[in-house]
Structures are given as structure tokens and as C-alpha cells.
Motif scaffolding. Sequence first.
Motif: not given
Length: 390
Positions: A193-195, A265-269, A239-244
Motif C-alpha cells: 500500500t502506497v500512502m 510492486c503492484n502497489g495500491e495508491m 514499452r516494457c510494461t504497457g503502463v502509461d
Amino acid sequence: MKDKRLKLLFASDSFKGSLSSAETAVILEKAAKEVYGSCDCSSISVADGGEGTVEAVVSAVNGRIISAPVHDPLMKPITGSYGVIDGKKAVIEMASASGLPLVPVHLRNPLTTTTFGTGELILHAIDSGYTDISIAIGGSATNDGGMGCMRALGVRFLDSFGNELEGFGRDLEKVYDIDTSGIDKRLHDCRVTVMCDVRNPLCGDNGATNTFAEQKGADEQTRRRLESGMQIYREIIKRCTGVDCDAVEGAGAAGGLGAALMVFCNGEMRSGIDTVLDLIDFDRRLEGVDLVVTGEGRADWQSAYGKVMSGVGMRAKKNGIPAVGLCGSLGKGAMDICSFGIDSLMTTVNAPMTLDDALDNAEALYYEAAVRMFRLIQVGMRIGSTQNYK
């Protein structure tokens, strides 16, 4: 109707430079008992996901502090720390390893700083068996896109010759490829979890570099170089992950650490204050409470956005409990907080005075203001309450 004792819950932020959250609670209890005589008072330390978060959480739930050998933003060995609770939860302040105060003023330059130490804190928590990791990412000295942090966790950032980059801000412009094959596989079994209470994208006018790099020591030339590098980094991630990362609110937090934690890390904001209130089981502590008292050193329009008072106020409102704020001073837009569950605000300052005078007399001023506040609340109880409190 049978008389009942008034039940109060105190949950204030610290008053920076004067009173801690715990100290405000002691003073509030003294003032409440002076006014009401017999009443039940409880308190809990809170923070908004910034400085003091680990201390507040550990104090509230009887957790403990773990020390860990890490590297500071300049890669010098230091001892960092994080909090642990409930046997499986770790609470990390990235500032403990990668914070701006760790860098001497004359050495502050986000080209030469890294979040590597934050990655070491995360790794230490995983090594110690913690699988639920909350990370407060305020107060950074860095603008490395989170590369340093990820490098400590096994991600390799490569230049056009295949050489691994160290993960400083200066390496953003050199990134050509990202190798995630070596990332610590235990992260897949962790909840991260990202605070984060800022909404900045990774790049652009409101991005990490253009918004925050100057306060970390960047001059205009450095800022332009970092922004150019961050744009290269953004495109490589895409390019490497598809995430903008420019489409993700909060990706630019902590010089781009928000983006890295989310992508790798698949962190949740999440809101810092909401995360803290969940960690300390705040809703349960509201059971049976008649009034919540919160506050902070200075209330203004920002108080309504992810700060302690707004978080506490909204939880109180959800549970049908009135809440008031006692603050050191009130600035522009302070009363906006009344749309976030706070019924009214009072200030400790009782006459024109300098900031130094207010800080030097903070305890006495806070106590006097608390007595005034509780007396006014008592008047309201007499006018409108259907219960008799003793």
C-alpha cells in the motif's frame, strides 16, 4: 432518562515545533475534567502518512520499531527503521532512508540521490516475514523515478550498451531497457500500500520534476535535464510494461517512486490518513463516543485534502459523531474543513502575538483554548441535548 458519562475521543495531529499528538491528549483530558468533572477520555495518536506516521501507528497499536542497515540518498551507510504491528504488517516511511533531511543542504542535488535505501527497508521487512507493507512516500530527497528502490529489490535498469545503471536521478536519461526477471519473487505474495496524497503524474508541468525537484536542490538546468530523463524513463516503462505513468494520479510522488511501486510492486495508491486510520482500527475506537476532538498546528484550505482533520472528521461523520478541531492558527480557507465532518474550529491564539511567542507558550495556550472549547460545547449540550450528562 438515566444519566450517562460523556465519552470523548482525542485524535489530533502533532503541532510541529511545539506539542506532540500525545501531549495534546493529556492537556485535553485535563481541560475536559475541569469543565465536565466526570467524563471518559481516550486518545489515539494519528498522522496523515507524512512525517511521524510510523511513530503514530506504533504508539496507537503497541507495535514496535525495527532497525535496519540501509543507505541514505547519497549511498552512505546509515541505520533506518520501520514499524511493525499485528505480526505481519510493516509500516515504512521512505524518509527514514531517502528523506531530504538526510542530505546536507550544500549536497542537495536530485541528480545525485537515490531511493535505494527505501528498497532496502522493504527488503528487510520481507526478509523478516512481513507480507502487508504500507509505505509513506513523503519528504523525499530524490527524483530517480524509484529506480534505486527497485534496484534494491532486484530490478535491473540497463543503458543502451546493456550495462546496469545505479539508480540515481542522473541515470533517468540513460535508461534503454528494464529487466524485471530478478525482482524478489516474494513481492508477489505481499500486499503493498502506497500512502500518497498528491495527484501528480510522472512527467509534465505538474509532474514529479517540475513540481518538486527545486525544493530538493535542483537549479533550472538540472530541472530541465531531469524532466527530459523522466520522459525517457516514462517511455521505457510504457514499452516494457504497457503502463502509461502520466495517466496515473500519484505516479509523480516522491520523485517518481509512486510510479515504480505501482508498476513493479503492484502497489495500491491510497490516502495516507485513511491508511493510517485503518491500521490503527480507528472506526472501532469510535464506538460509544459522544464527541471527537482533533486538530493540527495550522488549519487552512489544505486541511480538507488528505490531512488528519479531514480523515478523522469524515470517519466521525460516517458514524454520526460530532467532531471539533482545536488548532494553533487558522489560515485562508480553514473553514472548508466543515464540509469534511468537522463541525467547528477553534484556535489556541488568544491575542496578537509572534509565532515564537505562540510556540513558547503552546501548552498554556492550548489548555486555555481547550477549556473555552469545552465550555462552549457544554452550552450546546444544555440547549439541545436530550440526555443529561454528569
